[in-house]
Design a protein around this motif. Structure first.
Motif, PDB file in Angstrom:
ATOM      1  N   GLU A   2      14.053  -0.397   7.921  1.00 36.92           N
ATOM      2  CA  GLU A   2      13.277  -1.549   7.989  1.00 36.92           C
ATOM      3  C   GLU A   2      11.603  -1.708   8.566  1.00 36.92           C
ATOM      4  O   GLU A   2      10.634  -2.607   8.569  1.00 36.92           O
ATOM      5  N   PHE A   3      11.590  -1.138   9.221  1.00 31.58           N
ATOM      6  CA  PHE A   3       9.531  -0.122   8.986  1.00 31.58           C
ATOM      7  C   PHE A   3       9.103  -0.490   8.415  1.00 31.58           C
ATOM      8  O   PHE A   3       8.329  -1.018   8.392  1.00 31.58           O
ATOM      9  N   LEU A   4       9.668   0.213   7.504  1.00 29.40           N
ATOM     10  CA  LEU A   4       8.692   0.455   6.252  1.00 29.40           C
ATOM     11  C   LEU A   4       8.373  -0.223   5.582  1.00 29.40           C
ATOM     12  O   LEU A   4       7.822  -1.307   5.089  1.00 29.40           O
ATOM     13  N   ASN A   5       9.349  -1.636   5.384  1.00 32.19           N
ATOM     14  CA  ASN A   5       9.621  -2.386   4.362  1.00 32.19           C
ATOM     15  C   ASN A   5       8.271  -3.372   5.388  1.00 32.19           C
ATOM     16  O   ASN A   5       8.630  -4.749   3.968  1.00 32.19           O
ATOM     17  N   ASN A   6       8.555  -3.590   6.704  1.00 28.98           N
ATOM     18  CA  ASN A   6       7.926  -4.645   7.147  1.00 28.98           C
ATOM     19  C   ASN A   6       6.573  -4.197   7.320  1.00 28.98           C
ATOM     20  O   ASN A   6       5.280  -4.974   8.363  1.00 28.98           O
ATOM     21  N   SER A   7       6.303  -2.596   6.856  1.00 28.96           N
ATOM     22  CA  SER A   7       4.699  -2.777   7.347  1.00 28.96           C
ATOM     23  C   SER A   7       3.753  -2.356   5.395  1.00 28.96           C
ATOM     24  O   SER A   7       4.482  -2.826   4.380  1.00 28.96           O
ATOM     25  N   VAL A   8       3.446  -2.445   5.475  1.00 26.83           N
ATOM     26  CA  VAL A   8       1.847  -2.189   4.108  1.00 26.83           C
ATOM     27  C   VAL A   8       2.344  -1.136   3.503  1.00 26.83           C
ATOM     28  O   VAL A   8       1.935  -1.326   2.169  1.00 26.83           O
ATOM     29  N   MET A   9       3.627  -0.229   3.816  1.00 26.58           N
ATOM     30  CA  MET A   9       4.064   0.411   2.643  1.00 26.58           C
ATOM     31  C   MET A   9       4.923   0.254   2.265  1.00 26.58           C
ATOM     32  O   MET A   9       5.704   0.507   1.110  1.00 26.58           O
ATOM     33  N   GLY A  10       5.968  -0.988   2.598  1.00 31.12           N
ATOM     34  CA  GLY A  10       6.931  -1.684   1.657  1.00 31.12           C
ATOM     35  C   GLY A  10       6.117  -1.893   0.879  1.00 31.12           C
ATOM     36  O   GLY A  10       5.105  -3.037   0.522  1.00 31.12           O
ATOM     37  N   SER A  11       7.238  -2.790   0.002  1.00 26.31           N
ATOM     38  CA  SER A  11       6.921  -2.722  -1.084  1.00 26.31           C
ATOM     39  C   SER A  11       8.462  -3.789  -2.094  1.00 26.31           C
ATOM     40  O   SER A  11       9.688  -3.577  -1.348  1.00 26.31           O
ATOM     41  N   ALA A  12       8.005  -4.555  -3.165  1.00 26.19           N
ATOM     42  CA  ALA A  12       9.201  -5.197  -3.887  1.00 26.19           C
ATOM     43  C   ALA A  12      10.777  -4.125  -3.632  1.00 26.19           C
ATOM     44  O   ALA A  12      12.205  -3.625  -3.931  1.00 26.19           O
ATOM     45  N   PHE A  13      10.287  -3.251  -4.388  1.00 33.03           N
ATOM     46  CA  PHE A  13      11.362  -1.701  -5.295  1.00 33.03           C
ATOM     47  C   PHE A  13      11.594  -0.659  -3.501  1.00 33.03           C
ATOM     48  O   PHE A  13      12.912  -0.811  -3.354  1.00 33.03           O
ATOM     49  N   THR A  14      10.839  -0.889  -2.897  1.00 34.22           N
ATOM     50  CA  THR A  14      11.337   0.636  -1.116  1.00 34.22           C
ATOM     51  C   THR A  14      12.480  -1.070  -1.048  1.00 34.22           C
ATOM     52  O   THR A  14      13.772  -0.225  -0.610  1.00 34.22           O
TER      53      THR A  14
END
Length: 337
Positions: A228-240
């Motif tokens: 949840e944290f990763l996907n809402n960060s600048v590192m998140g993407s449609a794929f992750t």
């Protein structure tokens, strides 16, 4: 034949200079290959009102298309009179068989005017098919895709296309029925290299995601909280975001198998050698993909890279049974979005 369709389109385009009401009839389209991806892509054409006839080696897999107004035929040869024929198969050998094998699409006196191949095959195999099509007077477009059946049905598929630009212009409207993004990258088989490079990143990102997810879990953080944290960060993407439900709940229903991913890594590393491009991260990831094949779990999704990473780290993962948004609008099990 598509020759006549193209001629009609060219005449119509010229007529539009003096008569804007002219509307040439649409092409008659054939479809070869209705597996998980193919049936979803063909369904979008049928739903758009395209005159579509489909064939698949296992006929039952094409039958659902009838519900959307498409026809189903029993032989590839029945598609020879189509204006455009799409192919979506697993390997270059499969493509060669449906085009040039006994009763193949291009083996009769009549042939379609254009073949649009959406499969992921090597640049060399694609060039060979292109040459054979040219000998028979058939235009050929390479149009590999990014996504899977769920992505197709959500309307978010991406396509990359190469081949004669004039042919692309004539069929671009069909491609846009299939996906939201259609990118033309030039003549020949450049689209193959683009798609292979795309799939290399697919594997590298998934392996990296598996490593960091296992790292934080072994350190005491739940997978769903971390993702949840990763996907809402600048590192998140449609794929992750799309892969997160599988990682959280260990649902490895196949969308793309380890064997298919290994094939693409083989193609990618071969391309790197031929172009003298060092790819150390890709080469290491290829070994992890090979390990996933060696595990014997070849009928599951390649997300099993997560399980392999956990095993190498001395932990056993358990499903967290938490709803995770995949970013595609997939309904929850309780029926809510």
């Amino acid at each position: 034949m598509i020759g006549s369709y193209f001629e009609q389109q060219t005449i119509a385009e010229a007529d539009q200079m003096t008569d804007s009401t002219t509307d040439a009839s649409g092409p008659r389209v054939g479809w070869i290959g209705t597996g998980r991806m193919g049936v979803a892509m063909a369904e979008r054409l049928a739903k758009a009102g395209v005159d579509l006839t489909a064939w698949n080696r296992t006929l039952a897999k094409a039958e659902p298309l009838k519900e959307h107004g498409a026809a189903v035929c029993e032989a590839v040869a029945d598609l020879r009179d189509r204006d455009v024929v799409f192919t979506m198969v697993s390997t270059s050998a499969d493509l060669e068989k449906v085009l040039l094998g006994e009763g193949g699409l291009l083996t009769g006196d009549q042939v379609p005017g254009a073949v649009v191949d959406c499969s992921t095959i090597s640049t060399e195999a694609s060039a060979a098919v292109r040459a054979i099509c040219a000998e028979r007077g058939v235009d050929f477009l390479a149009a590999p895709v990014s996504g899977n059946g769920k992505v197709v049905r959500s309307g978010t598929l991406s396509l990359v296309v190469s081949g004669p630009e004039a042919t692309y212009d004539k069929v671009a409207h069909l491609l846009r029925h299939i996906g939201k993004s259609v990118t033309y990258v030039g003549e020949g088989d450049l689209a193959r290299l683009v798609k292979i490079a795309h799939n290399l990143m697919l594997g590298v990102v998934t392996q990296s995601l598996a490593e960091i997810t296992v790292l934080v879990e072994k350190g005491g953080v739940s997978r769903h909280a971390f993702l949840e944290f990763l996907n809402n960060s600048v590192m998140g993407s449609a794929f992750t975001r799309y892969k997160s439900p599988a990682f959280v709940n260990l649902d490895y229903t196949p969308t793309f198998t380890p064997i298919l991913l290994r094939k693409d890594f083989d193609l990618g590393l071969a391309a790197a050698r031929s172009l003298d491009v060092p790819m150390p991260v890709t080469a290491i990831t290829a070994q992890m993909v090979q390990a996933s094949v060696g595990s014997g779990r070849v009928d599951e999704d390649f997300s099993i890279l997560l399980d392999l990473q956990a095993a190498a780290s001395g932990i056993e993962l358990k499903p967290e049974s938490v709803h995770v948004d995949d970013g595609l609008g997939t309904p929850r099990e309780d029926g809510r979005s």
